[in-house]
Design an enzyme around this catalytic site. Structure first.
Site, PDB file in Angstrom:
ATOM      1  N   ILE A  29     -31.320 102.248 -18.370  1.00 26.87           N
ATOM      2  CA  ILE A  29     -30.665 102.052 -17.071  1.00 26.87           C
ATOM      3  C   ILE A  29     -29.145 101.896 -17.209  1.00 26.87           C
ATOM      4  CG2 ILE A  29     -30.784  99.518 -16.865  1.00 26.87           C
ATOM      5  CD1 ILE A  29     -31.906 102.074 -14.224  1.00 26.87           C
ATOM      6  N   HIS A  92     -38.373  98.603 -29.036  1.00 25.58           N
ATOM      7  CA  HIS A  92     -38.013  99.895 -28.457  1.00 25.58           C
ATOM      8  C   HIS A  92     -37.052 100.619 -29.376  1.00 25.58           C
ATOM      9  CE1 HIS A  92     -35.345  96.772 -26.861  1.00 25.58           C
ATOM     10  NE2 HIS A  92     -34.374  97.665 -26.847  1.00 25.58           N
TER      11      HIS A  92
HETATM   12  P1  5GP Z   1     -31.577  95.876 -26.826  1.00 24.46           P
HETATM   13  O1  5GP Z   1     -32.715  94.917 -26.540  1.00 24.46           O
HETATM   14  O2  5GP Z   1     -31.976  96.982 -27.752  1.00 24.46           O
HETATM   15  O3  5GP Z   1     -30.337  95.135 -27.301  1.00 24.46           O
HETATM   16  O4  5GP Z   1     -31.146  96.539 -25.460  1.00 24.46           O
HETATM   17  C1  5GP Z   1     -32.031  96.700 -24.378  1.00 24.46           C
HETATM   18  C2  5GP Z   1     -31.732  98.003 -23.655  1.00 24.46           C
HETATM   19  O5  5GP Z   1     -32.604  98.049 -22.541  1.00 24.46           O
HETATM   20  C3  5GP Z   1     -30.301  98.105 -23.116  1.00 24.46           C
HETATM   21  O6  5GP Z   1     -29.742  99.348 -23.534  1.00 24.46           O
HETATM   22  C4  5GP Z   1     -30.466  98.030 -21.602  1.00 24.46           C
HETATM   23  O7  5GP Z   1     -29.556  98.833 -20.891  1.00 24.46           O
HETATM   24  C5  5GP Z   1     -31.892  98.494 -21.404  1.00 24.46           C
HETATM   25  N1  5GP Z   1     -32.556  97.876 -20.248  1.00 24.46           N
HETATM   26  C6  5GP Z   1     -32.591  96.551 -19.943  1.00 24.46           C
HETATM   27  N2  5GP Z   1     -33.305  96.324 -18.832  1.00 24.46           N
HETATM   28  C7  5GP Z   1     -33.738  97.544 -18.421  1.00 24.46           C
HETATM   29  C8  5GP Z   1     -34.536  97.975 -17.315  1.00 24.46           C
HETATM   30  O8  5GP Z   1     -34.995  97.196 -16.480  1.00 24.46           O
HETATM   31  N3  5GP Z   1     -34.780  99.311 -17.209  1.00 24.46           N
HETATM   32  C9  5GP Z   1     -34.297 100.212 -18.123  1.00 24.46           C
HETATM   33  N4  5GP Z   1     -34.590 101.501 -17.932  1.00 24.46           N
HETATM   34  N5  5GP Z   1     -33.540  99.845 -19.176  1.00 24.46           N
HETATM   35  C10 5GP Z   1     -33.265  98.529 -19.319  1.00 24.46           C
END
Ligand code: 5GP
Length: 135
Positions: A29, A92
């Site tokens: 997102i 992820h």
């Molecule tokens: P990380 O946990 O790898 O540091 O980052 C989490 C990733 O998930 C980020 O790039 C953020 O933009 C994405 N993200 C967080 N919440 C959502 C959501 O509700 N929907 C989507 N599609 N992506 C999300």
């Protein structure tokens, strides 16, 4: 329950690319670059290296196929791969179509409209379903 489990359960919308029994891929997102995609196991495991080998390898195989579809649709030099998990504690794999190293830093973001997200997800979905079977 993680925000990704809510997405998997359909409680929160996403720009979905594809899913199977065990995994789902949808557009991030807040993308580093157009086409930034997250590949997520449906089982909510916080830390990727807590996955057993079989699930870990399946996640990587799934991510590879999503990357092959992405690179057909989004102009880029490479699909960058990252695992972070500091924001969302649900494993992820980030797939990021990159042409510059700065696009891997998570500091630089691109804005996309709802329409652009929808159109891109649909194109990558089409490329994904048209992939030849796994080798
Ligand atoms: P990380 O946990 O790898 O540091 O980052 C989490 C990733 O998930 C980020 O790039 C953020 O933009 C994405 N993200 C967080 N919440 C959502 C959501 O509700 N929907 C989507 N599609 N992506 C999300």
């Amino acid at each position: 329950m993680s925000i990704f489990t809510k997405i998997i359960n359909g409680e929160i919308p996403c720009y979905k690319i594809c899913e199977d029994k065990d995994f789902i891929a949808f557009l991030d997102i807040n993308p580093n670059a157009k086409g930034h995609t997250l590949c997520v196991p449906k089982e909510e495991i916080s830390y990727i290296f807590d996955m057993d080998d079989a699930q870990y390898l399946k996640l990587m195989q799934f991510s590879k196929r999503v990357a092959l579809a992405l690179q057909q649709v989004v102009p880029c030099k490479r699909i960058g791969v990252a695992v972070v998990g500091l924001e969302v504690p649900h494993t992820h794999v980030h797939l990021i179509p990159i042409s510059e190293m700065s696009e891997m830093t998570f500091q630089q973001k691109v804005q996309m409209t709802d329409e652009e997200f929808k159109e891109l997800a649909a194109k990558v979905h089409q490329a994904f379903i048209a992939l030849p079977s796994a080798n």
